[in-house]
Motif scaffolding. Sequence first.
Motif, PDB file in Angstrom:
ATOM      1  N   SER A 103       0.641  -1.364   0.163  1.00 24.21           N
ATOM      2  CA  SER A 103      -0.020  -0.092   0.144  1.00 24.21           C
ATOM      3  C   SER A 103       0.770   1.243  -0.070  1.00 24.21           C
ATOM      4  O   SER A 103       0.239   2.312   0.174  1.00 24.21           O
ATOM      5  CB  SER A 103      -1.050   0.004   1.170  1.00 24.21           C
ATOM      6  N   ASP A 104       1.973   1.083  -0.185  1.00 22.67           N
ATOM      7  CA  ASP A 104       3.013   2.274  -0.076  1.00 22.67           C
ATOM      8  C   ASP A 104       2.814   3.226  -1.382  1.00 22.67           C
ATOM      9  O   ASP A 104       2.947   4.349  -1.308  1.00 22.67           O
ATOM     10  CB  ASP A 104       4.441   1.889  -0.171  1.00 22.67           C
ATOM     11  N   GLY A 105       2.064   2.519  -2.429  1.00 20.57           N
ATOM     12  CA  GLY A 105       1.592   3.668  -3.446  1.00 20.57           C
ATOM     13  C   GLY A 105       2.580   3.885  -4.610  1.00 20.57           C
ATOM     14  O   GLY A 105       2.558   5.151  -4.966  1.00 20.57           O
ATOM     15  N   THR A 106       3.960   3.226  -4.522  1.00 17.57           N
ATOM     16  CA  THR A 106       5.031   3.732  -5.467  1.00 17.57           C
ATOM     17  C   THR A 106       4.976   2.812  -6.912  1.00 17.57           C
ATOM     18  O   THR A 106       5.370   1.598  -6.591  1.00 17.57           O
ATOM     19  CB  THR A 106       6.230   3.463  -4.797  1.00 17.57           C
ATOM     20  N   GLU A 107       4.511   3.210  -7.780  1.00 17.79           N
ATOM     21  CA  GLU A 107       4.378   2.700  -9.038  1.00 17.79           C
ATOM     22  C   GLU A 107       5.818   2.087  -9.515  1.00 17.79           C
ATOM     23  O   GLU A 107       6.806   2.757  -9.335  1.00 17.79           O
ATOM     24  CB  GLU A 107       3.751   3.367 -10.108  1.00 17.79           C
ATOM     25  N   GLY A 108       5.850   0.924  -9.928  1.00 16.05           N
ATOM     26  CA  GLY A 108       7.162   0.113 -10.331  1.00 16.05           C
ATOM     27  C   GLY A 108       7.756  -0.272  -9.280  1.00 16.05           C
ATOM     28  O   GLY A 108       8.761  -1.228  -9.292  1.00 16.05           O
ATOM     29  N   VAL A 109       7.585  -0.035  -7.987  1.00 10.25           N
ATOM     30  CA  VAL A 109       8.290  -0.590  -6.890  1.00 10.25           C
ATOM     31  C   VAL A 109       7.510  -1.529  -5.996  1.00 10.25           C
ATOM     32  O   VAL A 109       7.818  -2.525  -5.786  1.00 10.25           O
ATOM     33  CB  VAL A 109       9.113   0.711  -5.964  1.00 10.25           C
ATOM     34  N   THR A 110       6.205  -0.962  -5.599  1.00  6.78           N
ATOM     35  CA  THR A 110       5.366  -1.677  -4.795  1.00  6.78           C
ATOM     36  C   THR A 110       4.080  -1.961  -5.197  1.00  6.78           C
ATOM     37  O   THR A 110       3.197  -2.658  -4.680  1.00  6.78           O
ATOM     38  CB  THR A 110       4.978  -1.002  -3.368  1.00  6.78           C
ATOM     39  N   GLN A 111       3.668  -1.668  -6.507  1.00 10.60           N
ATOM     40  CA  GLN A 111       2.592  -1.990  -6.927  1.00 10.60           C
ATOM     41  C   GLN A 111       2.528  -1.575  -8.574  1.00 10.60           C
ATOM     42  O   GLN A 111       3.367  -0.756  -9.146  1.00 10.60           O
ATOM     43  CB  GLN A 111       1.301  -1.146  -6.540  1.00 10.60           C
ATOM     44  N   CYS A 112       1.629  -2.217  -9.262  1.00 15.02           N
ATOM     45  CA  CYS A 112       1.442  -1.866 -10.855  1.00 15.02           C
ATOM     46  C   CYS A 112       0.522  -0.519 -10.949  1.00 15.02           C
ATOM     47  O   CYS A 112      -0.235  -0.250  -9.757  1.00 15.02           O
ATOM     48  CB  CYS A 112       0.721  -3.025 -11.550  1.00 15.02           C
ATOM     49  N   PRO A 113       0.541   0.396 -11.922  1.00 14.02           N
ATOM     50  CA  PRO A 113      -0.299   1.341 -11.588  1.00 14.02           C
ATOM     51  C   PRO A 113      -1.730   1.151 -11.846  1.00 14.02           C
ATOM     52  O   PRO A 113      -2.081   0.051 -12.294  1.00 14.02           O
ATOM     53  CB  PRO A 113       0.274   2.244 -12.902  1.00 14.02           C
ATOM     54  N   ILE A 114      -2.599   2.147 -11.363  1.00 18.67           N
ATOM     55  CA  ILE A 114      -3.996   1.805 -11.643  1.00 18.67           C
ATOM     56  C   ILE A 114      -4.518   2.499 -12.783  1.00 18.67           C
ATOM     57  O   ILE A 114      -4.333   3.581 -13.178  1.00 18.67           O
ATOM     58  CB  ILE A 114      -4.722   2.595 -10.318  1.00 18.67           C
ATOM     59  N   VAL A 115      -5.068   1.392 -13.563  1.00 20.49           N
ATOM     60  CA  VAL A 115      -5.172   1.799 -15.088  1.00 20.49           C
ATOM     61  C   VAL A 115      -6.687   2.511 -14.912  1.00 20.49           C
ATOM     62  O   VAL A 115      -7.431   2.726 -14.077  1.00 20.49           O
ATOM     63  CB  VAL A 115      -5.251   0.523 -15.803  1.00 20.49           C
ATOM     64  N   PRO A 116      -6.731   3.243 -16.229  1.00 21.76           N
ATOM     65  CA  PRO A 116      -8.023   4.208 -16.305  1.00 21.76           C
ATOM     66  C   PRO A 116      -9.367   3.131 -16.133  1.00 21.76           C
ATOM     67  O   PRO A 116      -9.286   2.152 -16.626  1.00 21.76           O
ATOM     68  CB  PRO A 116      -8.062   4.687 -17.660  1.00 21.76           C
ATOM     69  N   GLY A 117     -10.132   3.670 -15.418  1.00 18.72           N
ATOM     70  CA  GLY A 117     -11.497   2.897 -15.043  1.00 18.72           C
ATOM     71  C   GLY A 117     -11.434   1.974 -13.948  1.00 18.72           C
ATOM     72  O   GLY A 117     -12.603   1.526 -13.440  1.00 18.72           O
ATOM     73  N   ASP A 118     -10.035   1.647 -13.383  1.00 20.33           N
ATOM     74  CA  ASP A 118     -10.109   0.811 -12.292  1.00 20.33           C
ATOM     75  C   ASP A 118     -10.320   1.401 -11.095  1.00 20.33           C
ATOM     76  O   ASP A 118      -9.970   2.842 -10.886  1.00 20.33           O
ATOM     77  CB  ASP A 118      -8.585   0.008 -12.228  1.00 20.33           C
TER      78      ASP A 118
END
Length: 580
Positions: A103-118
Amino acid sequence: MVGLLQRNGCILKLFLALFLFLSLVGAPAVEARIRHYKWEVKYEYKSPDCFKKLVITINGRSPGPTILAQQGDTIIVELTNSLWTENVAIHWHGIRQIGTPWSDGTEGVTQCPIVPGDTFKYQFVVDRPGTYLYHAHYGMQREAGLYGSIRVALPDGESEPFSYDYDRSIILNDWYHKSTYEHAVGLSSLNFSWVGEPQSLLIQGKGRFDCSKLTTPSLDPDVCNATNPECSPYAMTVVPSKTYRLRVASLTALSALSFQIEGHNMTVVEADGHYVEPFVVKNLFLYSGETYSVLIKADQDPSRNYWMTTNVVTRNATTPPGLAILNYYPNHPRRSPPAVPPAGPAWDNVRARLDQSLAIKAHQGFIHTPPPTSDRVIVLLNTQNKVNGYVRWSVNNVSFTHPHTPYLIALKQNLTEAFDQTSPPDGYDFVNYDIYKKPNNTEATVSNGIYRLQFNTTVDLILQNANTMNPNNSETHPWHLHGHDFWVLGYGEGKFDRFNDPKKYNLVNPIMKNTVPVHRYGWTALRFRADNPGAWAFHCHIESHFYMGMGVVFESGIDKVGKLPSSIMGCGATRGVHRP
């Protein structure tokens, strides 16, 4: 009647016994709450400095809603991406994410990005009181307006080592008229185009651009309209004789700032969620990603209002000062103060900024003593380079680039092909490198390799500043560590001496922070415990510098990370994995 008295007597004895037990072992803690938010992220036309442009908003607002919580509360944010043509991710700046690294929210480090519409659900515990932030952590979206405050109070019945009557928050920011797309394309082109100085400074999302200075005047009067109420100065109303805790934070894309209030001193009492041994300032220096609490007393002439101003330091900028109003009740909040706004300090006064850094010590009674020694020392030389003709920012001549599969996923699932398995160097050529000269740096490379830290060990990080590719130029860099706080052991001028400077470390009452500057041609020494399992970014908080590669990633205790939620997957090697 006798039976009733006997029963009441038994109940009374039971109550007294329970009271005595609780008094000995301590009453049960107040039950933590769940704070639930539903946010929609989308573009809207806004005029924060009178110039109309597309701004990324949360539920129509920029800055976004302030998260108010108490220590121990659980925060749930259901974030819907309505940008339609862009991905998004939000980082909870200063929240350590213990047990929830995804849940750190760092794209590429802790998660994939949230895509449009999700819609993506962030869920985490705010484990400490203090002043924190949230902001976009995808591309350069932070500078488009996607940011806000987090204010965490102590549990009921607990008190802080200072008193005040009211609590307020403001965020300082710089503001560009070009879009993040234009900036990103310019920075990543062979025909390099720098972002330049910002057009305005915002105080709590409001500024004032001189519309007569538009380089390409528009026939549409709404493009820049000085009478637009959106860009009327922010006003903070105070009651005479009362004391205010003012939580001041910076989320600038580029600028280091000074903040001042006409006719009022400020007593610094908190930094990045830690209590400070109080000291008084007229000018508060802030670097991007830092938060402070200052106490101000509304003890001036109550018949008028006063200016709050912010101005750029460390750069010889053309950006005009940001203005807001300290409104003494019952004066009208839009009544302009009669005096000229106070001028800020000289932009190139390095000594004053270094003195503030050195003045920040842990409050007596709230000192977290650092380990006396470290297990590993990593020296990070901040350099500017050209790699294959592209201008890059680098650390030890290695420029960081994100992998397609986030590190947390790749490490947990042992996807060794997802990123370079060679770790970056722990130092540079200490003997021969001249920090005062334009570097040659012909051996600079681009890599997504990471530092592997043994879990629960103590690590020293030495940030070493140097000359850029421009002669006689060294830029101040604010560095932010995810997932941890660090002890600030010392600052110095010139090249760090590995043998003598550690003898000068403050091991008695160093402040703990999550963001810290390394001053021009200087060094900053940090120490932290690698005790939070996960993959964590450590990077320059200047938006364009991190975009151009000025960062690293630390991994430790990955085997102790729990099962990863499938919602963070869907990109790179996890493409096609179900995301609820």
